[in-house]
Design an enzyme around this catalytic site. Structure first.
Site, PDB file in Angstrom:
ATOM      1  N   LYS A  17     -42.347  -9.796  21.909  1.00 47.66           N
ATOM      2  CA  LYS A  17     -41.024  -9.421  21.386  1.00 47.66           C
ATOM      3  C   LYS A  17     -40.398 -10.561  20.581  1.00 47.66           C
ATOM      4  O   LYS A  17     -39.916 -10.353  19.481  1.00 47.66           O
ATOM      5  CB  LYS A  17     -40.052  -9.078  22.542  1.00 47.66           C
ATOM      6  CG  LYS A  17     -40.474  -7.942  23.423  1.00 47.66           C
ATOM      7  CD  LYS A  17     -39.447  -7.684  24.524  1.00 47.66           C
ATOM      8  CE  LYS A  17     -39.254  -8.841  25.484  1.00 47.66           C
ATOM      9  NZ  LYS A  17     -40.450  -9.172  26.296  1.00 47.66           N
ATOM     10  N   ARG A  32     -32.217  -4.878  29.424  1.00 46.01           N
ATOM     11  CA  ARG A  32     -33.367  -4.914  30.321  1.00 46.01           C
ATOM     12  C   ARG A  32     -33.160  -4.000  31.514  1.00 46.01           C
ATOM     13  O   ARG A  32     -34.035  -3.911  32.373  1.00 46.01           O
ATOM     14  CB  ARG A  32     -33.553  -6.337  30.827  1.00 46.01           C
ATOM     15  CG  ARG A  32     -34.705  -7.087  30.204  1.00 46.01           C
ATOM     16  CD  ARG A  32     -34.725  -8.468  30.848  1.00 46.01           C
ATOM     17  NE  ARG A  32     -35.991  -9.113  30.745  1.00 46.01           N
ATOM     18  CZ  ARG A  32     -36.300 -10.007  29.807  1.00 46.01           C
ATOM     19  NH1 ARG A  32     -35.450 -10.313  28.861  1.00 46.01           N
ATOM     20  NH2 ARG A  32     -37.477 -10.590  29.828  1.00 46.01           N
ATOM     21  N   ARG A  76     -48.934 -19.428  26.757  1.00 45.50           N
ATOM     22  CA  ARG A  76     -47.697 -19.604  25.976  1.00 45.50           C
ATOM     23  C   ARG A  76     -47.182 -21.025  26.122  1.00 45.50           C
ATOM     24  O   ARG A  76     -47.144 -21.568  27.222  1.00 45.50           O
ATOM     25  CB  ARG A  76     -46.625 -18.611  26.434  1.00 45.50           C
ATOM     26  CG  ARG A  76     -45.266 -18.916  25.794  1.00 45.50           C
ATOM     27  CD  ARG A  76     -44.367 -17.725  25.715  1.00 45.50           C
ATOM     28  NE  ARG A  76     -43.923 -17.243  27.010  1.00 45.50           N
ATOM     29  CZ  ARG A  76     -43.126 -16.160  27.160  1.00 45.50           C
ATOM     30  NH1 ARG A  76     -42.724 -15.475  26.099  1.00 45.50           N
ATOM     31  NH2 ARG A  76     -42.770 -15.767  28.360  1.00 45.50           N
ATOM     32  N   ARG A 118     -43.430 -22.854  30.380  1.00 48.97           N
ATOM     33  CA  ARG A 118     -42.205 -22.523  31.110  1.00 48.97           C
ATOM     34  C   ARG A 118     -42.498 -22.338  32.597  1.00 48.97           C
ATOM     35  O   ARG A 118     -43.520 -21.776  32.950  1.00 48.97           O
ATOM     36  CB  ARG A 118     -41.599 -21.222  30.544  1.00 48.97           C
ATOM     37  CG  ARG A 118     -40.693 -21.452  29.351  1.00 48.97           C
ATOM     38  CD  ARG A 118     -40.391 -20.183  28.591  1.00 48.97           C
ATOM     39  NE  ARG A 118     -40.069 -19.024  29.426  1.00 48.97           N
ATOM     40  CZ  ARG A 118     -39.832 -17.807  28.940  1.00 48.97           C
ATOM     41  NH1 ARG A 118     -39.885 -17.599  27.633  1.00 48.97           N
ATOM     42  NH2 ARG A 118     -39.560 -16.806  29.741  1.00 48.97           N
ATOM     43  N   ARG A 165     -42.531 -10.852  37.489  1.00 50.12           N
ATOM     44  CA  ARG A 165     -41.774 -10.394  36.313  1.00 50.12           C
ATOM     45  C   ARG A 165     -42.305  -9.061  35.806  1.00 50.12           C
ATOM     46  O   ARG A 165     -41.541  -8.220  35.328  1.00 50.12           O
ATOM     47  CB  ARG A 165     -41.839 -11.455  35.213  1.00 50.12           C
ATOM     48  CG  ARG A 165     -40.989 -12.677  35.574  1.00 50.12           C
ATOM     49  CD  ARG A 165     -41.324 -13.865  34.710  1.00 50.12           C
ATOM     50  NE  ARG A 165     -40.961 -13.664  33.324  1.00 50.12           N
ATOM     51  CZ  ARG A 165     -41.471 -14.373  32.320  1.00 50.12           C
ATOM     52  NH1 ARG A 165     -42.364 -15.307  32.554  1.00 50.12           N
ATOM     53  NH2 ARG A 165     -41.076 -14.148  31.093  1.00 50.12           N
TER      54      ARG A 165
HETATM   55  P1  ADP Z   1     -42.070 -12.063  24.659  1.00 47.12           P
HETATM   56  O1  ADP Z   1     -40.899 -12.523  23.845  1.00 47.12           O
HETATM   57  O2  ADP Z   1     -42.263 -10.579  24.620  1.00 47.12           O
HETATM   58  O3  ADP Z   1     -42.039 -12.588  26.053  1.00 47.12           O
HETATM   59  P2  ADP Z   1     -43.653 -13.899  23.016  1.00 47.12           P
HETATM   60  O4  ADP Z   1     -43.299 -13.516  21.627  1.00 47.12           O
HETATM   61  O5  ADP Z   1     -43.086 -15.156  23.545  1.00 47.12           O
HETATM   62  O6  ADP Z   1     -43.381 -12.656  24.016  1.00 47.12           O
HETATM   63  O7  ADP Z   1     -45.252 -13.951  23.116  1.00 47.12           O
HETATM   64  C1  ADP Z   1     -45.920 -14.265  24.343  1.00 47.12           C
HETATM   65  C2  ADP Z   1     -47.124 -15.181  24.065  1.00 47.12           C
HETATM   66  O8  ADP Z   1     -48.115 -14.459  23.335  1.00 47.12           O
HETATM   67  C3  ADP Z   1     -46.787 -16.396  23.203  1.00 47.12           C
HETATM   68  O9  ADP Z   1     -47.609 -17.464  23.607  1.00 47.12           O
HETATM   69  C4  ADP Z   1     -47.134 -15.955  21.785  1.00 47.12           C
HETATM   70  O10 ADP Z   1     -47.451 -17.048  20.958  1.00 47.12           O
HETATM   71  C5  ADP Z   1     -48.321 -15.037  22.037  1.00 47.12           C
HETATM   72  N1  ADP Z   1     -48.401 -13.881  21.109  1.00 47.12           N
HETATM   73  C6  ADP Z   1     -47.378 -13.203  20.536  1.00 47.12           C
HETATM   74  N2  ADP Z   1     -47.827 -12.170  19.781  1.00 47.12           N
HETATM   75  C7  ADP Z   1     -49.186 -12.202  19.890  1.00 47.12           C
HETATM   76  C8  ADP Z   1     -50.246 -11.386  19.340  1.00 47.12           C
HETATM   77  N3  ADP Z   1     -49.988 -10.324  18.554  1.00 47.12           N
HETATM   78  N4  ADP Z   1     -51.501 -11.712  19.676  1.00 47.12           N
HETATM   79  C9  ADP Z   1     -51.766 -12.755  20.505  1.00 47.12           C
HETATM   80  N5  ADP Z   1     -50.834 -13.565  21.047  1.00 47.12           N
HETATM   81  C10 ADP Z   1     -49.542 -13.295  20.749  1.00 47.12           C
HETATM   82  P1  ADP Z   2     -39.803 -13.030  28.102  1.00 44.76           P
HETATM   83  O1  ADP Z   2     -39.581 -13.196  26.623  1.00 44.76           O
HETATM   84  O2  ADP Z   2     -41.050 -13.689  28.540  1.00 44.76           O
HETATM   85  O3  ADP Z   2     -39.687 -11.621  28.558  1.00 44.76           O
HETATM   86  P2  ADP Z   2     -37.150 -14.010  28.309  1.00 44.76           P
HETATM   87  O4  ADP Z   2     -37.030 -15.317  27.647  1.00 44.76           O
HETATM   88  O5  ADP Z   2     -36.697 -12.806  27.584  1.00 44.76           O
HETATM   89  O6  ADP Z   2     -38.652 -13.840  28.790  1.00 44.76           O
HETATM   90  O7  ADP Z   2     -36.406 -14.022  29.707  1.00 44.76           O
HETATM   91  C1  ADP Z   2     -36.652 -15.031  30.675  1.00 44.76           C
HETATM   92  C2  ADP Z   2     -35.859 -14.708  31.927  1.00 44.76           C
HETATM   93  O8  ADP Z   2     -34.449 -14.716  31.605  1.00 44.76           O
HETATM   94  C3  ADP Z   2     -36.103 -13.327  32.510  1.00 44.76           C
HETATM   95  O9  ADP Z   2     -37.220 -13.306  33.379  1.00 44.76           O
HETATM   96  C4  ADP Z   2     -34.776 -13.083  33.255  1.00 44.76           C
HETATM   97  O10 ADP Z   2     -34.735 -13.826  34.466  1.00 44.76           O
HETATM   98  C5  ADP Z   2     -33.768 -13.710  32.321  1.00 44.76           C
HETATM   99  N1  ADP Z   2     -33.234 -12.711  31.364  1.00 44.76           N
HETATM  100  C6  ADP Z   2     -33.390 -12.699  30.005  1.00 44.76           C
HETATM  101  N2  ADP Z   2     -32.760 -11.641  29.467  1.00 44.76           N
HETATM  102  C7  ADP Z   2     -32.191 -10.956  30.486  1.00 44.76           C
HETATM  103  C8  ADP Z   2     -31.428  -9.759  30.588  1.00 44.76           C
HETATM  104  N3  ADP Z   2     -31.119  -9.018  29.493  1.00 44.76           N
HETATM  105  N4  ADP Z   2     -31.017  -9.367  31.819  1.00 44.76           N
HETATM  106  C9  ADP Z   2     -31.307 -10.073  32.908  1.00 44.76           C
HETATM  107  N5  ADP Z   2     -32.034 -11.197  32.893  1.00 44.76           N
HETATM  108  C10 ADP Z   2     -32.485 -11.644  31.701  1.00 44.76           C
END
Ligand code: ADP
Ligand code: ADP
Ligand code: ZN
Length: 213
Positions: A13, A88, A127, A160, A171
């Site tokens: 995302k 979420r 990541r 992280r 999660r």
């Molecule tokens: P989210 O915001 O949904 O948690 P991220 O954008 O941080 O996800 O992506 C999660 C991990 O996967 C990161 O290490 C990122 O660099 C990697 N990643 C993102 N998109 C892709 C893809 N299309 N293919 C492989 N790895 C990806």
């Molecule tokens: P990812 O991109 O890997 O899904 P985020 O950076 O979006 O992780 O979120 C990390 C953590 O921050 C989540 O696991 C949750 O604890 C908290 N968080 C982020 N956004 C929200 C939300 N909209 N509501 C509740 N908790 C959140």
């Protein structure tokens, strides 16, 4: 253009939201980044949020909704925004719908980046995040130019705390229980679009651009 990114933790995302924000010149609003910035700066909100985040749990809606509603009311959001990690929960989605209704507005797209759980754990362990500028990398698929160093700002990259495998599983459980129902919520609202998030980053983005036009 007002866009929501849906998808499991690690689906990509954030990676896609940043590219959308760049191409369409709209702000990228990540609640995770906002919480992490608060933790780094030692604010009250940061202290409270950290307790939940470290356990892989969601930060309570009371601490989350107002923050986002305030943020999307700022001037730079006039032409739209891309929400990453919010909503979420169903109550968060309802708070967002209500806040926009009051302004006579609505979301345009909810894009679900679909990636099966099996792929997620692998993605998360690779990541690497920059806690200074919010950039993210992957040791195999999206490596930084120099190992361990952020391309964008030169800071050190970290794994992280909540990306360790034990927490990732929690999660994912929380995602299926509390966040996945949003897919139906936005399907009913008529704005859901799904993309195959297992493709390379550029191909996922191309699919999204096709949708957004
Ligand atoms: P989210 O915001 O949904 O948690 P991220 O954008 O941080 O996800 O992506 C999660 C991990 O996967 C990161 O290490 C990122 O660099 C990697 N990643 C993102 N998109 C892709 C893809 N299309 N293919 C492989 N790895 C990806
Ligand atoms: P990812 O991109 O890997 O899904 P985020 O950076 O979006 O992780 O979120 C990390 C953590 O921050 C989540 O696991 C949750 O604890 C908290 N968080 C982020 N956004 C929200 C939300 N909209 N509501 C509740 N908790 C959140
Ligand atoms: Zn950086």
């Amino acid at each position: 253009m007002k866009i929501i990114m849906l998808g499991a933790p690690g689906a990509g995302k954030g990676t896609q939201a940043k590219q959308i924000a760049g191409k369409y010149s709209i702000p990228h609003i990540s609640t995770g980044d906002i919480f992490r910035a608060n933790i780094k700066n030692g604010t009250e909100l940061g202290k409270k949020a950290k307790e939940y985040m470290d356990q892989g749990l969601l930060v309570p809606d009371e601490l989350t909704c107002d923050l986002v509603v305030d943020r999307i009311g700022q001037d730079d959001c006039k032409n739209g925004f891309v929400l990453d990690g919010f909503p979420r929960t169903i109550p968060q989605a309802e708070a967002l719908t209500d806040a926009l209704n009051k302004l006579g507005e609505k979301m345009d797209y909810a894009i679900d980046v679909d990636v099966p759980d099996e792929n997620i754990v692998k993605r998360m362990s690779g990541r690497r995040a920059c806690l200074d500028c919010g950039a993210t990398y992957h040791v195999v698929s999206i490596p930084p130019k120099k190992e361990g160093i952020c391309d964008a700002c030169g800071s050190k990259l970290v794994l992280r705390d909540d990306d360790k495998p034990e927490t990732v599983q929690k999660r994912l459980d929380v995602y299926h229980e509390q966040t996945q129902p949003l897919i139906d919520y936005y399907k009913e609202a008529g704005i859901l679009k799904s993309v195959d998030g297992t493709q390379p980053m550029e191909d996922v983005f191309a699919e999204i651009v096709k949708i957004l036009g």
